[in-house]
Scaffold this active site. Sequence first.
Site, PDB file in Angstrom:
ATOM      1  N   HIS A 212       1.299 -36.453  -2.892  1.00  0.00           N
ATOM      2  CA  HIS A 212       1.084 -37.481  -4.070  1.00  0.00           C
ATOM      3  C   HIS A 212      -0.420 -37.314  -4.353  1.00  0.00           C
ATOM      4  O   HIS A 212      -1.140 -37.930  -3.458  1.00  0.00           O
ATOM      5  CB  HIS A 212       1.693 -39.007  -3.763  1.00  0.00           C
ATOM      6  CG  HIS A 212       1.629 -39.625  -5.172  1.00  0.00           C
ATOM      7  ND1 HIS A 212       2.434 -39.257  -6.111  1.00  0.00           N
ATOM      8  CD2 HIS A 212       0.968 -40.860  -5.505  1.00  0.00           C
ATOM      9  CE1 HIS A 212       2.269 -40.263  -7.120  1.00  0.00           C
ATOM     10  NE2 HIS A 212       1.544 -41.340  -6.642  1.00  0.00           N
TER      11      HIS A 212
ATOM     12  N   ASP B  64      -2.924 -39.350  -6.959  1.00  0.00           N
ATOM     13  CA  ASP B  64      -3.119 -40.158  -8.188  1.00  0.00           C
ATOM     14  C   ASP B  64      -4.209 -39.527  -9.256  1.00  0.00           C
ATOM     15  O   ASP B  64      -5.231 -39.086  -8.502  1.00  0.00           O
ATOM     16  CB  ASP B  64      -3.545 -41.609  -7.724  1.00  0.00           C
ATOM     17  CG  ASP B  64      -2.639 -42.341  -7.268  1.00  0.00           C
ATOM     18  OD1 ASP B  64      -1.064 -42.074  -7.735  1.00  0.00           O
ATOM     19  OD2 ASP B  64      -2.721 -42.910  -6.091  1.00  0.00           O
TER      20      ASP B  64
ATOM     21  N   ASP C 113       6.263 -43.045  -7.752  1.00  0.00           N
ATOM     22  CA  ASP C 113       5.413 -43.986  -7.786  1.00  0.00           C
ATOM     23  C   ASP C 113       5.026 -45.026  -8.842  1.00  0.00           C
ATOM     24  O   ASP C 113       4.058 -45.499  -8.899  1.00  0.00           O
ATOM     25  CB  ASP C 113       3.829 -43.713  -7.163  1.00  0.00           C
ATOM     26  CG  ASP C 113       3.019 -44.691  -6.621  1.00  0.00           C
ATOM     27  OD1 ASP C 113       3.601 -45.919  -6.061  1.00  0.00           O
ATOM     28  OD2 ASP C 113       1.837 -44.482  -6.688  1.00  0.00           O
TER      29      ASP C 113
ATOM     30  N   HIS D 129      -0.088 -43.546 -14.205  1.00  0.00           N
ATOM     31  CA  HIS D 129       0.547 -44.820 -13.526  1.00  0.00           C
ATOM     32  C   HIS D 129      -0.569 -45.628 -12.637  1.00  0.00           C
ATOM     33  O   HIS D 129      -0.200 -46.766 -12.159  1.00  0.00           O
ATOM     34  CB  HIS D 129       1.797 -44.716 -12.776  1.00  0.00           C
ATOM     35  CG  HIS D 129       1.632 -43.739 -11.318  1.00  0.00           C
ATOM     36  ND1 HIS D 129       2.158 -42.633 -11.451  1.00  0.00           N
ATOM     37  CD2 HIS D 129       1.213 -44.261 -10.127  1.00  0.00           C
ATOM     38  CE1 HIS D 129       1.776 -42.100 -10.137  1.00  0.00           C
ATOM     39  NE2 HIS D 129       1.296 -43.156  -9.532  1.00  0.00           N
TER      40      HIS D 129
END
Length: 1013
Positions: free
Chosen positions: A262, A264, A374, A579
């Site tokens: 993951h 971001d 997420d 997000h």
Amino acid sequence: MHDESRRIEERVQRLHDQRIKTAVYAATVPFEVEAWQAPGEPVPFEEAAAASYETFSMGTPWGPPWGTTWFRMRGQVPADWAGKRVEAVIDLGFTGDWPGNQAEALVHLTDGTPLKAVNPLNQYVAIANPAQGGETVDYLVEAASNPDILADNFSRTTPLGDKLTAGDKPLYTFRAADIAILDEEVWHLDLDVQVLRELMLELGEHDPRRHEIAHALDRAMDLLDLDDVSGSAAAVREALKPVLSRPAHASAHTISGVGHAHIDSAWLWPIRETKRKTSRTFSNVTSLADEYDDFIFACSQAQQYEWVRDNYPKVWSRIQESVKNGQWAPVGGMWVESDGNLPGGEAVARQFVHGKRFFMDHFGIETKGVWLPDSFGYNAAYPQIAKLAGNEWFLTQKISWNQTNKFPHHTFWWEGIDGTRIFTHFPPVDTYNARFSGEEMSRAVRNYSEKGGASRSLAPFGWGDGGGGPTREIMERARRLADLEGSAKVVVEHPDEFFAKARQEYPDAPVWVGELYLELHRATYTSQARTKQGNRRSEHLLREAELWATTAALHAPGYSYPHEKLDRLWKTVLLHQFHDILPGSSIAWVHREAEAEYARVARELHALTAEAVTALGTGVPRAFNTSPYDRAEVVRTADGTPVFVEVPASGSAPLTDTAPPQPVTVDGRVLDNGLVRVEVAEDGTLSSVRDLRAGREVLAEPGNLLRLHTDLPNYWDAWDIDKHYKNRYTDLLDASSVTVVEQDPLVGAIRVERSFGKGSTITQTISVRAGSPRIDIETDIDWHETEKILKAAFPVDIRAPHSSAEIQFGHIQRPTHTNTSWESARFEVSGHRWVHLAEPGYGVAVINDSTYGHDVSRTVREDGGTTTTVRLSLVRAPRIPDPEADQGRHRFTYALLPGATVEEAVAEGYSLNLPLRVADAAGAPEPVVSTEGEGVTVEAVKLADDASGDVVVRLYESRGGRATGTLRTGFPLAGAQITDLLERPLEDAEITDGAVALTLRPFQILTLRLRRG
């Protein structure tokens, strides 16, 4: 038998941690290291390779915040290491064990080829296996000194979140850079002991398997020569084989592991650093794929692939090869993993359009699932949008973070507002950064809600948030756990395979209807208000530019539709819906840049729209209506003069002196237009709003009450608002002035000014316009509070069993009571352009142009009546991770709409967010499309993405009921097809008398491709 458990457990832990683990590298020789500090922002490899380097010693501090230091490392593999596995081992001075929020580096060969990244949990770079001996090693290492924003678990503010305030003091001390022999036997022993020890500690005290493992470990440790760990490792491993080879029970839970990292797209680092993170993580992943044939890696976010393609072509080539080999699985099909609540409906559609197209264009793969582990809750339109984009499944795990209620399912059918269902899974391991520890394996089994109905779950494994990805140690754990007694079984496979097996095993899975509301992170609907306003404005400006560009392409000879510019601008907006950007949970640097990007996008889109309108010819001033609804309202000319105009949906009309139904009168602090009468109190609140059409008072108590609450959540400041915020507040009732500022037959306005707190001011202009019951409240705030939230309340005299809030392509109803813990937990909720309250025969809407967070509550008065209160969340003041979040100026408008139906709320939501554009134009081209039929709402009008010249129209049913109607075109229509979101044909549309016949179920989205005659 005496209980020796404690002795054994402590013995195994000490020998593992202090003797086995420390013997993994058998011998080392140091690199010779030189360093060059790059000035300012990161530089290309070629510039770094040509720089002048200086001698650098271990133990030296390096790396100012957000800096880049290049290290040249030279060494030679000793001749007597031939036949050994030799690696470079680099410790930049890592702090803690999270790869993503501290020092990171990418190791290059001297020709610029990226090899692999190093981080605290992945410090090696393979040199030779086996070594020949005598090899020369020469690396250039690009090291990023990113600050640890997460220090002290977000318990204190930090200036490190922006390079403008971070200072230049070195953050790290370089510990080691060595060429080393990996003792593979010891390394495997280390993993054998880890897996067995962790499994043992998770088994019950009365489970025979626990004691079997304990005594096997005890006996094996007797074979470990503390003076020669390497020489005795094989014997220890042989002694452990019997307990490592016992197969799992036939009924053991199966965990489908898929590699994951993951990343971001921005969070505790800026976008520019994410571009480098992708290169580091993806180089690690492709290296691991070379080492493990059974490795499979799932990766979403087309934007990140594009960054690698454009900036790291050699890493991009390795990704393409891994995809061909079946070891790399593009997933998710979205441009970024966007927020699940705040992007508009058309924006969510474009996330899939741009994401899926990228994967099809570059890999020939159409992704089948939505991968959003997420995001902070998921709107109830997702099932339909996902299915219309060609998706079959949906994955997240964030709902496991619920603060109050445990979600009842892990595998289920998720049903959206229109009735569409999509097969959905929440990994019970409760993380998207799994590493197959004993605790995680036990938790997944213990947590799994579908026992008795299904027997498998998915676990994304690898270090994430800031990237890093899977490691060889995690892969080795997976191999040992493939079939091990006492544990769930692990199989590494593509997520499509997991979902196919899960659906086949559990076809009658339970159904969850409506939104997936996260009972946490509710403040993300409000934090960083300027970022949210930039998103809202950008979405509507894109709609406007596409509509008028399409109009010009159809009616203006020589005009060229700006496909490439619109594509680029859409991708910029989609990126900023990530997000941790749009929710307002990133560092200051991210939001500073986001505001600048939104301003640039606005300038470009205004220019594109002006260019399209100008192409239609110049003449008299006209009002252009981008809304899908006809409008009769007041617009201002270039010099500010108000004019009443009637403009058709998606069309234009000249600015003529059309008389309004009734003029506006201003009498003291009373505004009256024959539809509503508004009284402003001395304290600046609305003391009365009288709906003159219905003959009833709208307010039960003073309206537009501004309330300032103390707002310090228990933990995540920018993310959370906890229920206790309601307990401490100040009502802002001390208006410094209440003044009539406009008194015209078309507009009446009263300005209210206030000062409060730490030097903050609010100026609000309350206006009523001819021909409209809408009461606008234009708000200008100069905000200087900390750890506060400002809300605006409208207590209306309505007994509403539920509120309705606009979401993507429709609206959702939420109870206004709190009978259950699920309802009580929804004390702060999200919505888009409007919130509607109604009792049979009468409704009221609160409209906004940039606000998402709100709450709705109700009380019963002593007279027996019910007061239902809508409170908009206007602005917050969290200090972590951005200590200056939301400080400064904010300008926005919200409005009260008395006597409103849902359809009127929809229309006014569009009107407030799409103000009439005044420009000179020669004539009135017929609107591109017009619709007939209540509830039929056009969301987008554009030319087809394939540059064929076809017109694409996306519409939906907006009331929540069935709709029938027609769509007519302002151009000769040769044919019409119903398509998916990617404009691929599904079936022919019915054409009757030159118009497209429409039949829509509640909240149905319909995309039409119209061929021009």
